[in-house]
Design a protein around this motif. Sequence first.
Motif, mmCIF file in Angstrom:
data_model
loop_
_atom_site.group_PDB
_atom_site.id
_atom_site.type_symbol
_atom_site.label_atom_id
_atom_site.label_comp_id
_atom_site.label_asym_id
_atom_site.label_seq_id
_atom_site.Cartn_x
_atom_site.Cartn_y
_atom_site.Cartn_z
ATOM 1 N N TYR A 103 57.219 42.217 36.729
ATOM 2 C CA TYR A 103 56.892 41.412 37.903
ATOM 3 C C TYR A 103 55.626 41.920 38.565
ATOM 4 O O TYR A 103 54.764 41.147 38.985
ATOM 5 C CB TYR A 103 58.053 41.429 38.889
ATOM 6 N N MET A 104 55.500 43.203 38.641
ATOM 7 C CA MET A 104 54.356 43.781 39.325
ATOM 8 C C MET A 104 53.064 43.412 38.603
ATOM 9 O O MET A 104 52.091 42.986 39.233
ATOM 10 C CB MET A 104 54.528 45.298 39.366
ATOM 11 N N VAL A 105 53.085 43.563 37.307
ATOM 12 C CA VAL A 105 51.881 43.256 36.536
ATOM 13 C C VAL A 105 51.609 41.764 36.562
ATOM 14 O O VAL A 105 50.474 41.317 36.689
ATOM 15 C CB VAL A 105 52.032 43.780 35.094
ATOM 16 N N HIS A 106 52.683 41.018 36.471
ATOM 17 C CA HIS A 106 52.518 39.565 36.459
ATOM 18 C C HIS A 106 51.879 39.075 37.754
ATOM 19 O O HIS A 106 50.945 38.268 37.732
ATOM 20 C CB HIS A 106 53.895 38.910 36.271
ATOM 21 N N THR A 107 52.367 39.592 38.879
ATOM 22 C CA THR A 107 51.795 39.119 40.139
ATOM 23 C C THR A 107 50.375 39.633 40.330
ATOM 24 O O THR A 107 49.574 38.996 41.001
ATOM 25 C CB THR A 107 52.673 39.543 41.322
ATOM 26 N N SER A 108 50.080 40.759 39.717
ATOM 27 C CA SER A 108 48.724 41.282 39.880
ATOM 28 C C SER A 108 47.688 40.374 39.225
ATOM 29 O O SER A 108 46.516 40.433 39.550
ATOM 30 C CB SER A 108 48.630 42.682 39.266
ATOM 31 N N LEU A 109 48.166 39.537 38.330
ATOM 32 C CA LEU A 109 47.225 38.639 37.652
ATOM 33 C C LEU A 109 46.564 37.675 38.635
ATOM 34 O O LEU A 109 45.439 37.228 38.417
ATOM 35 C CB LEU A 109 47.948 37.851 36.570
ATOM 36 N N ASP A 110 47.281 37.358 39.707
ATOM 37 C CA ASP A 110 46.682 36.521 40.741
ATOM 38 C C ASP A 110 45.392 37.146 41.244
ATOM 39 O O ASP A 110 44.362 36.481 41.370
ATOM 40 C CB ASP A 110 47.655 36.411 41.921
ATOM 41 N N VAL A 111 45.488 38.424 41.515
ATOM 42 C CA VAL A 111 44.319 39.128 42.050
ATOM 43 C C VAL A 111 43.231 39.206 40.989
ATOM 44 O O VAL A 111 42.048 39.028 41.288
ATOM 45 C CB VAL A 111 44.735 40.527 42.526
ATOM 46 N N VAL A 112 43.654 39.462 39.767
ATOM 47 C CA VAL A 112 42.676 39.538 38.679
ATOM 48 C C VAL A 112 41.927 38.222 38.563
ATOM 49 O O VAL A 112 40.695 38.187 38.505
ATOM 50 C CB VAL A 112 43.378 39.901 37.349
ATOM 51 N N ASP A 113 42.697 37.132 38.557
ATOM 52 C CA ASP A 113 42.081 35.806 38.452
ATOM 53 C C ASP A 113 41.087 35.592 39.590
ATOM 54 O O ASP A 113 39.980 35.104 39.369
ATOM 55 C CB ASP A 113 43.161 34.725 38.540
ATOM 56 N N GLU A 114 41.529 35.979 40.775
ATOM 57 C CA GLU A 114 40.698 35.782 41.942
ATOM 58 C C GLU A 114 39.409 36.586 41.818
ATOM 59 O O GLU A 114 38.320 36.089 42.055
ATOM 60 C CB GLU A 114 41.492 36.221 43.188
ATOM 61 N N LYS A 115 39.559 37.818 41.361
ATOM 62 C CA LYS A 115 38.376 38.676 41.242
ATOM 63 C C LYS A 115 37.423 38.166 40.172
ATOM 64 O O LYS A 115 36.211 38.215 40.338
ATOM 65 C CB LYS A 115 38.799 40.114 40.913
ATOM 66 N N ILE A 116 38.003 37.695 39.095
ATOM 67 C CA ILE A 116 37.137 37.186 38.024
ATOM 68 C C ILE A 116 36.394 35.952 38.511
ATOM 69 O O ILE A 116 35.188 35.811 38.318
ATOM 70 C CB ILE A 116 37.972 36.840 36.779
ATOM 71 N N SER A 117 37.123 35.063 39.167
ATOM 72 C CA SER A 117 36.464 33.826 39.587
ATOM 73 C C SER A 117 35.422 34.122 40.669
ATOM 74 O O SER A 117 34.438 33.408 40.779
ATOM 75 C CB SER A 117 37.498 32.822 40.086
ATOM 76 N N MET A 169 33.524 36.823 40.863
ATOM 77 C CA MET A 169 32.282 37.362 40.309
ATOM 78 C C MET A 169 31.807 36.556 39.107
ATOM 79 O O MET A 169 30.716 36.769 38.616
ATOM 80 C CB MET A 169 32.497 38.815 39.920
ATOM 81 N N GLY A 170 32.624 35.626 38.723
ATOM 82 C CA GLY A 170 32.404 34.875 37.475
ATOM 83 C C GLY A 170 30.986 34.430 37.225
ATOM 84 O O GLY A 170 30.426 34.695 36.166
ATOM 85 N N LYS A 171 30.405 33.781 38.242
ATOM 86 C CA LYS A 171 29.133 33.124 37.956
ATOM 87 C C LYS A 171 27.983 34.112 37.847
ATOM 88 O O LYS A 171 27.048 33.888 37.097
ATOM 89 C CB LYS A 171 28.835 32.111 39.069
ATOM 90 N N ALA A 172 28.107 35.185 38.572
ATOM 91 C CA ALA A 172 26.960 36.085 38.630
ATOM 92 C C ALA A 172 26.928 37.023 37.429
ATOM 93 O O ALA A 172 27.835 37.825 37.249
ATOM 94 C CB ALA A 172 27.023 36.888 39.928
#
Lengths: 140, 1148
Positions: free
Chosen positions: A30-44, A46-49
């Motif tokens: 669960y912990m890792v799974h929910t952390s993906l939200d943050v990962v997604d957010e961080k990737i998006s 910085m994504g474009k730059a």
Amino acid sequence: MAVCIAVIAKENYPLYIRSTPTENELKFHYMVHTSLDVVDEKISAMGKALVDQRELYLGLLYPTEDYKVYGYVTNSKVKFVMVVDSSNTALRDNEIRSMFRKLHNSYTDVMCNPFYNPGDRIQSSRAFDNMVTSMMIQVC
Amino acid sequence: MSVPDYMQCAEDHQTLLVVVQPVGIVSEENFFRIYKRICSVSQISVRDSQRVLYIRYRHHYPPENNEWGDFQTHRKVVGLITITDCFSAKDWPQTFEKFHVQKEIYGSTLYDSRLFVFGLQGEIVEQPRTDVAFYPNYEDCQTVEKRIEDFIESLFIVLESKRLDRATDKSGDKIPLLCVPFEKKDFVGLDTDSRHYKKRCQGRMRKHVGDLCLQAGMLQDSLVHYHMSVELLRSVNDFLWLGAALEGLCSASVIYHYPGGTGGKSGARRFQGSTLPAEAANRHRPGAQEVLIDPGALTTNGINPDTSTEIGRAKNCLSPEDIIDKYKEAISYYSKYKNAGVIELEACIKAVRVLAIQKRSMEASEFLQNAVYINLRQLSEEEKIQRYSILSELYELIGFHRKSAFFKRVAAMQCVAPSIAEPGWRACYKLLLETLPGYSLSLDPKDFSRGTHRGWAAVQMRLLHELVYASRRMGNPALSVRHLSFLLQTMLDFLSDQEKKDVAQSLENYTSKCPGTMEPIALPGGLTLPPVPFTKLPIVRHVKLLNLPASLRPHKMKSLLGQNVSTKSPFIYSPIIAHNRGEERNKKIDFQWVQGDVCEVQLMVYNPMPFELRVENMGLLTSGVEFESLPAALSLPAESGLYPVTLVGVPQTTGTITVNGYHTTVFGVFSDCLLDNLPGIKTSGSTVEVIPALPRLQISTSLPRSAHSLQPSSGDEISTNVSVQLYNGESQQLIIKLENIGMEPLEKLEVTSKVLTTKEKLYGDFLSWKLEETLAQFPLQPGKVATFTINIKVKLDFSCQENLLQDLSDDGISVSGFPLSSPFRQVVRPRVEGKPVNPPESNKAGDYSHVKTLEAVLNFKYSGGPGHTEGYYRNLSLGLHVEVEPSVFFTRVSTLPATSTRQCHLLLDVFNSTEHELTVSTRSSEALILHAGECQRMAIQVDKFNFESFPESPGEKGQFANPKQLEEERREARGLEIHSKLGICWRIPSLKRSGEASVEGLLNQLVLEHLQLAPLQWDVLVDGQPCDREAVAACQVGDPVRLEVRLTNRSPRSVGPFALTVVPFQDHQNGVHNYDLHDTVSFVGSSTFYLDAVQPSGQSACLGALLFLYTGDFFLHIRFHEDSTSKELPPSWFCLPSVHVCALEAQA
């Protein structure tokens, strides 16, 4: 030092997950799974730059009461997530970073195995297993 | 203050709180009907000004929260509306009393209150009261909205007066210290005259005035007041109120920046009518502040001329970034006070909503993370659920779906926590369902059928287990079966062996009460659970429609061929068409099924489970044609490999049938698996044509069935094989029973046979039949039997060995052109004796007893019923296997000239190769008995044959036939003629079997020539009597005897002339011939005769005379003169009968 190490595919399903056997494994899922939200957010965010030059290490994803969750994402969007005991204050950001690099190298070795299908679970790689084990028991 | 309002948002700061409550017994339905109508009046434009009042209604509000009303005025209950039922006047005072009691609760803060009475009529109603409204019933109350508007206006008047009262307070008066409940004891005994205390009072009052301004719709004023308050409070380190002032500043700025609202749906409604949406959108843009137009200023009169407010606005309002900073600051101040936890929590939530609008998820998540750790007092279970739900909602708002799902699931688990007396399984289930998207799990198995599994299997599985459990505890077994099926179907790859067993076990337990169906289950929330077909239990890898067995396969009549070719295209081949065909998805299979006949589909399945899988009721799903599926049950061993399963069914109508899939029952769950939805399935088309019903023919024969199977040649598949053992030359009748076992009458029958090519040379008709008798019994109704007889006659070569024939040809025996005068004395050449006549040696015996086989296929083409009218027929093949044992052999054949030139003797060495005693007979001769393995010679006198007189064989007509073939045919024809003449038969008395023997195969050219009548036919007449054979011509001594030699030419050319010499001699019967007869026989005239050339089919004769001088037996040898002409012709043509004359004493 790490209590849980996970490798997550581009499509956000686990390729590999290992946690300290003393703890409830599902909790880490669960912990890792929910952390993906943050990962997604961080990737998006910085994504474009500068896709090529971006930092693969995402830093602290979020802290919980007992743990800190760190993230790392490869250029092919494979994510590494590491859960560290938050009582372990000796652990510096740089060390986490180097652990992720080691993990990344080891993962690259797994991908180089001609018998490994990208996208499959990492199950039969002893070298990878050993490396993860070493990162989990190593006490600073 | 302990109860947080999780729904709060920044806009709520500008609202007036009105509590609407029932008094006495009011049905919930009626109350909420009125409550809804009241709520619709949520914003009011106050007359004579551009200000807008916003109202927040609550039907429940804890009074302790009201105590914080000085801290943030929007927490203060300023209005109370009471709704009550009152049906009689005498209840009225009591009711009114209750209203007052209710008023007391919020009494300290109320600006005004109203009582709505329903049902009361009479004089009381007549009294005009401002605070009470009477309505006859709940339907008839159109003026409610109007009353509320009036009420709000009265609230506004109080609010405005308070605002003005406080705002105009000058420092001359002593400003009271506003404080929150928990602060009260802290200020006891404090020096109220200190500068510090005064500043604190000022700051707090400023903040309060700011709140009032904001509520009164004066945004700009409130901003100014808040700014001032912040300055004041900062200087005295009054952190709690500083936080409140900062939050007020943020709220006002948010209201300014985001007129659409931050609270979701309610926010949008809040703004309608007051500003134009286009403008609202305009104002969203950061940096657009310079051209902003105050929403209050925009009226029909145009822009507010007071520019000072415009200038102030841009300065005082926080930028979007600042809002967040100030929120952070405010929250950090709040966090210093344990008792202000609720305030802090609500501030966090408000900040998150603002950040969500600003799309700054990361910061929002930090606020939320903080909110999670705010420790309120011991929460009740219900509050916990509420708290987790709202956290989930907020995470959803900022796009953190997984986190949202996590908290929702925690909330769901909280619903059924063990500490709760009555677990809310229904609520738990509902919440769990809402978490599905967060775990990227849909309950439609189709989403999982393609490609790799999506999402995090471990957590998905956990969720499904929880769904199963919750639905079971809810008392909805159908639902739990559906979820469990889904779990098994989609998570099969992730389940461990033990889990697979457990899941299967519990599924079986559930389905024993409530079988799983293929019906979608509709949930109250509007969600439907699609059915879950078990496409992986078992896994189907390959689907193949099977053709009917060869004997039942329908064939199209040839005459109707070509119609389907012509429709497609005028071209024989076109690349475009070929391309299209390749793309055709549901390509039709090029065989047909027949209505009413059992058709088969083969599936290759395997069981992925670690235990034996019982699949029941497995059948086909089809469309296009009415199809009666005959379900099968199977049991697949654990983790079996590919396992073939044949599903059968009977098409009941005609047309094009498509096999769409199959249905199964596994663990009590019915599944309809469509092939289209199966991944990785191999199919060679699933559409096939069903043609009308045809009869079915079953044949049984008088012969035993054979284990031999004939090699299938050119697509013929033989359904039945029979075998028979026959001796060479024997014939047998094969009686075939034709039974119509179908449902249609059998109308047509055609029989053809095909002898499979063998090395053996076959003489005569192997199979012969008469169909007419059978056809007379037609049409054959279902269940009826007809018989059909076939004659089998085996006539193979009766010569035993090729080399034997070879021997015969160079034997040369009896080939000499001239017959010997005493054929009986003809000495058989010694080499014949050398041949093993008596029981041959063992190796020879092996050769003789060699069993030969003949194989033939009988094809029965039959048709009838509707299929016949459609032009279809069926073909049933009967394989016939005949083992031919040798009966007799002719080991040698030779000829001997008979005494007559028109006849000859055929000498046959007959060998009995059977193990039985055998008799051989011919048409003319006596039976010859042969013991097993014995060889005897038999002589048959035969008339010579005139082959030329035969009608030319049919092969002659074909000019193209090569000469060799022609010759062959001619030989066969001759052989047949000879055979029929001879009529050699054999019989085995012990077995009561008999048959023919034929010499056809062993007559070689040489023998044939001997058996052939010479084309030159010579007749010798003595005294006008034809003299031939053994006949002795008698004559008297002294009388001249007339001798005439006649020649008939049957050859196609002219022969002659010939010279003949008559040579008399006497046979002493001891091998000595006496030719010296000059003084006993005298010629009258010349002893030499001359014959002229004879034309074809001409005749010629020459005459002479002899005079016998003594009595005695004389022979006359007529000899040709050696001359060139006769050399050209074969010697056998000059075969003259010898003349035997007996000269007698002249009678007196």
